[in-house]
Every structure is written in structure tokens, then in C-alpha cells.
Design a protein around this motif. Structure first.
Motif, PDB file in Angstrom:
ATOM      1  N   ARG A 178       0.828  -1.214   0.000  1.00 12.52           N
ATOM      2  CA  ARG A 178       0.000   0.000   0.000  1.00 12.52           C
ATOM      3  C   ARG A 178       0.863   1.265   0.000  1.00 12.52           C
ATOM      4  N   VAL A 179       2.142   1.135   0.334  1.00  9.18           N
ATOM      5  CA  VAL A 179       3.008   2.329   0.419  1.00  9.18           C
ATOM      6  C   VAL A 179       3.038   3.041  -0.935  1.00  9.18           C
ATOM      7  N   GLU A 180       3.298   2.283  -1.994  1.00  6.29           N
ATOM      8  CA  GLU A 180       3.405   2.926  -3.312  1.00  6.29           C
ATOM      9  C   GLU A 180       2.049   3.329  -3.874  1.00  6.29           C
ATOM     10  N   LYS A 181       0.981   2.750  -3.347  1.00  2.32           N
ATOM     11  CA  LYS A 181      -0.352   3.211  -3.779  1.00  2.32           C
ATOM     12  C   LYS A 181      -0.559   4.652  -3.339  1.00  2.32           C
ATOM     13  N   ILE A 182       0.175   5.050  -2.307  1.00  9.96           N
ATOM     14  CA  ILE A 182       0.097   6.439  -1.834  1.00  9.96           C
ATOM     15  C   ILE A 182       1.169   7.283  -2.514  1.00  9.96           C
ATOM     16  N   THR A 183       2.411   6.785  -2.522  1.00  8.96           N
ATOM     17  CA  THR A 183       3.502   7.644  -3.023  1.00  8.96           C
ATOM     18  C   THR A 183       3.459   7.802  -4.552  1.00  8.96           C
ATOM     19  N   GLN A 184       2.636   6.986  -5.247  1.00 15.58           N
ATOM     20  CA  GLN A 184       2.500   7.194  -6.702  1.00 15.58           C
ATOM     21  C   GLN A 184       1.942   8.588  -7.002  1.00 15.58           C
TER      22      GLN A 184
ATOM     23  N   GLU B 212      -9.847   4.739  -2.520  1.00 16.37           N
ATOM     24  CA  GLU B 212     -10.703   5.923  -2.284  1.00 16.37           C
ATOM     25  C   GLU B 212     -10.363   6.584  -0.945  1.00 16.37           C
ATOM     26  N   LEU B 213     -10.035   5.763   0.051  1.00 13.79           N
ATOM     27  CA  LEU B 213      -9.652   6.348   1.346  1.00 13.79           C
ATOM     28  C   LEU B 213      -8.309   7.087   1.217  1.00 13.79           C
ATOM     29  N   ILE B 214      -7.396   6.529   0.423  1.00 14.99           N
ATOM     30  CA  ILE B 214      -6.114   7.213   0.187  1.00 14.99           C
ATOM     31  C   ILE B 214      -6.372   8.578  -0.454  1.00 14.99           C
ATOM     32  N   ALA B 215      -7.247   8.603  -1.470  1.00 14.25           N
ATOM     33  CA  ALA B 215      -7.548   9.873  -2.150  1.00 14.25           C
ATOM     34  C   ALA B 215      -8.180  10.855  -1.162  1.00 14.25           C
ATOM     35  N   TYR B 216      -9.069  10.343  -0.324  1.00 15.40           N
ATOM     36  CA  TYR B 216      -9.723  11.201   0.682  1.00 15.40           C
ATOM     37  C   TYR B 216      -8.679  11.800   1.622  1.00 15.40           C
ATOM     38  N   ALA B 217      -7.810  10.937   2.154  1.00 20.16           N
ATOM     39  CA  ALA B 217      -6.836  11.400   3.161  1.00 20.16           C
ATOM     40  C   ALA B 217      -5.833  12.368   2.537  1.00 20.16           C
ATOM     41  N   LEU B 218      -5.325  12.045   1.342  1.00 17.26           N
ATOM     42  CA  LEU B 218      -4.351  12.950   0.705  1.00 17.26           C
ATOM     43  C   LEU B 218      -5.001  14.294   0.395  1.00 17.26           C
ATOM     44  N   GLY B 219      -6.258  14.251  -0.039  1.00 13.87           N
ATOM     45  CA  GLY B 219      -6.981  15.506  -0.296  1.00 13.87           C
ATOM     46  C   GLY B 219      -7.051  16.374   0.941  1.00 13.87           C
TER      47      GLY B 219
ATOM     48  N   TYR C  62      -9.643  -3.267  -2.717  1.00 13.38           N
ATOM     49  CA  TYR C  62      -8.557  -2.363  -3.127  1.00 13.38           C
ATOM     50  C   TYR C  62      -9.110  -1.007  -3.556  1.00 13.38           C
ATOM     51  N   LYS C  63     -10.302  -1.040  -4.180  1.00 11.56           N
ATOM     52  CA  LYS C  63     -10.925   0.223  -4.612  1.00 11.56           C
ATOM     53  C   LYS C  63     -11.291   1.062  -3.380  1.00 11.56           C
ATOM     54  N   ALA C  64     -11.828   0.394  -2.355  1.00 12.64           N
ATOM     55  CA  ALA C  64     -12.201   1.116  -1.129  1.00 12.64           C
ATOM     56  C   ALA C  64     -10.969   1.773  -0.509  1.00 12.64           C
ATOM     57  N   VAL C  65      -9.861   1.040  -0.494  1.00 13.10           N
ATOM     58  CA  VAL C  65      -8.624   1.595   0.085  1.00 13.10           C
ATOM     59  C   VAL C  65      -8.117   2.755  -0.778  1.00 13.10           C
TER      60      VAL C  65
END
Ligand SMILES: O=P(O)(O)O[C@H]1O[C@H](CO)[C@@H](O)[C@H]1O
Ligand SMILES: O=c1cc[nH]c(=O)[nH]1
Length: 288
Positions: free
Chosen positions: A37-43, A277-284, A272-275
Motif C-alpha cells: 500500500r506504500v506505493e499506492k500512496i507515493t504514486q 478511495e480512502l487514500i484519495a480522501y486522506a491525501l486531499g 482495493y478500490k475502497a482503500v
């Protein structure tokens, strides 16, 4: 001076499990359980200045919309959180050369983006939960002195309501950082107590082939309510992060994507889609 058997450093001076030096980490940190999940965020980052991995602890530091952020995987469970929180704190609050605590302490901002099971039919799969409190069912934190940071009245009410068997240890309740709560909250995120279990199966009431100590525990947790706070979800890290964060002086908040609904027995068709979406929410929210 802290002995080398207690604060263990690698030959290059980095902390033992995380393999990090102080300059490798930002003051804003995102925890995930899964190393993938690390790179799902740092991408989404503009740049990445540093990457490393040892065992399940993968770390990347970079810049997202002008903000320096470290993303780190913690693996599964409160025992790993003990390692991650102590070694992260050592990176900012202990002089690793002299092996002495610094006089001027640093507070990190730590946000977990995790996955979790909901206890309520009305908190469906693919929704998000923010943990106002961590309810520790795991005992790890009981090795520290936590009475001054614990919500004792809520703990007592929980023990009474569930008829909790103290042979399993005394549950503990620790609150989140209000500062981060305000920054990350919105109408689309549920809030409540997050139960942190020391295992995925029996400790979360799952029965495959083994009988469990209290098969009614999840339904008792489902209808627990303390001054309007209910137990929303179950996972394996939040209360340990909140407890060690509070003891060490860091600001912590846990967000979870709900991938299982324990009340109606459903599992997300696309966790994975739910996660994502949460990544997008948190980064936003972090970038606001
Ligand atoms: O998806 P992560 O962040 O690992 O979180 C949850 O998933 C793991 C169990 O499958 C536990 O770590 C639990 O807390
Ligand atoms: O039910 C669940 C789902 C994800 N992670 C957990 O720990 N429990």
C-alpha cells in the motif's frame, strides 16, 4: 546513556528494524499495514527522495503538493506498532550518537490508512471510519504506564457491558489527536471507537474450526454506547498507535476503509478500490 542492547542500531547507525536514519523521515507520517500500500500512496507524490525496506517495514519519503511526507508500512498487529512507534520516536527524540534523549522534543503527525471490519449493519463495506478512540483488546500497551492517558470510565463501562473476562487482560481506551481529527473529518466519514484486537480470527470473534471464549462478544460490542460513542469497527493497530503516540507526545489519527461487515456477513467486492478511495480522501485533506 541508553545501552546498545536497549536502543539497537545497525552498523550504519540506523534504527534496528526500520533501517532509518533521522534525516530519512518527515514530520508528517502515514502508516499503512500492507507494504504494497506504500506505493499506492507515493504514486501521487511529486517526488520521492528516499525508499527502503526491511522485513514488513517499507518506508518512502517524498513531497506531495509541497509537503514532505513519509509513508511507512507497519505490518500486522500491535506488536509491530510497539517497534514502529519506539523506533520512529528514537529517530526524532533521541540523539543516536550520544544515545541520550534530546532536551527539545519533536511531535510527529501520524495518520494511519488501514482496512477494518465494521460491527454495524449501517456502516457498510466500502465506507470510511475515523477512530475517535482506540479500544485496546490486545494488552500490548499494558507493559507501559497508561493510567494517566486512559479513558478509565469508558473502560469500566465496556468491561461491565460485555462481562469482559479479565483473564484476557484489561481493555484500554485512548483518544485520538483532536487537531488531526478536525483536519481529516467530514460528513462522509463515520466516527467511533475502534476495537484493536491482538489477532484476526478468535480475537475478532471469527470461528472457523475453533470455539472461542465469548461467541457473543461482537454483538455485545455492537450495542455498546458510552455517551454517544459506539464501537464502529475492529482492526489490529489503532489503539496501540494512539497509546504510544500519547505517551511519547505525537499526534495520531486512524482512518480505516471498511472491507468486511461483521453484522451482516458481507465482504467488499473490491477492497482495493475502497482503500484507493480512502487514500484519495486522506491525501486531499492533508493537502488542504
Ligand atoms: O490493512 P491493514 O492496514 O493491515 O489493517 C488491517 O488488516 C490486517 C488484517 O488483515 C490488520 O493489520 C488490520 O488492522
Ligand atoms: O475484519 C477485519 C478486516 C480487516 N482487518 C481486520 O483486522 N479485521
Amino acid at each position: 546513556m541508553i545501552q546498545s542492547s536497549e536502543l539497537i542500531l545497525n552498523p550504519d547507525g540506523s534504527v534496528y528494524h526500520l533501517n532509518l536514519l533521522p534525516e530519512h523521515i518527515a514530520h508528517d507520517i502515514i502508516f499503512v499495514g500492507d507494504q504494497n500500500r506504500v506505493e499506492k500512496i507515493t504514486q501521487f507524490f511529486d517526488s520521492i527522495e528516499f525508499s527502503t525496506q526491511k522485513r514488513e517495514f517499507k518506508t518512502q519519503t517524498g513531497v506531495f503538493k509541497g509537503k514532505r511526507i513519509t509513508v511507512m508500512s507497519t505490518g500486522i498487529g500491535p506488536d509491530n506498532i510497539d517497534i514502529v512507534m519506539n523506533e520512529l520516536d528514537a529517530l526524532v527524540n533521541i540523539d543516536l550518537k550520544t544515545r541520550t534523549p534530546k532536551e527539545k522534543l519533536t511531535s510527529l503527525n501520524i495518520i494511519r490508512i488501514g482496512t477494518s471490519g465494521s460491527l454495524h449493519a449501517d456502516i457498510p463495506v466500502d465506507s470510511f471510519v475515523m477512530s475517535k478512540f482506540g479500544l485496546g483488546l490486545d494488552n500490548m500497551l499494558r507493559s507501559y504506564l497508561i493510567d494517566d492517558i486512559s479513558e478509565i470510565a469508558m473502560e469500566d463501562a465496556f468491561i461491565k457491558h460485555t462481562n469482559w473476562d479479565l483473564k484476557k487482560g484489561r481493555p484500554y481506551v485512548i483518544s485520538c489527536s483532536e487537531k488531526l481529527e478536525k483536519r481529516l473529518e467530514s460528513d462522509r466519514i463515520f466516527k467511533g471507537l475502534t476495537g484493536t484486537a491482538g489477532g484476526f480470527y478468535g480475537p475478532q470473534g471469527r470461528v472457523l474450526r475453533l470455539n472461542i471464549q465469548d461467541e457473543n462478544l461482537n454483538s455485545k460490542m455492537d450495542n455498546f454506547n458510552f455517551e454517544g460513542n459506539r464501537i464502529t469497527n475492529l482492526e489490529m493497530e489503532t489503539s496501540a498507535i494512539y497509546g504510544l503516540g500519547k505517551l511519547l507526545g505525537h499526534n495520531c489519527l486512524s482512518l480505516n476503509a471498511i472491507i468486511a461487515n461483521r453484522a451482516n456477513g458481507t465482504f467488499s467486492e473490491d477492497p482495493y478500490k475502497a482503500v484507493d478511495e480512502l487514500i484519495a480522501y486522506a491525501l486531499g485533506k492533508i493537502a488542504e
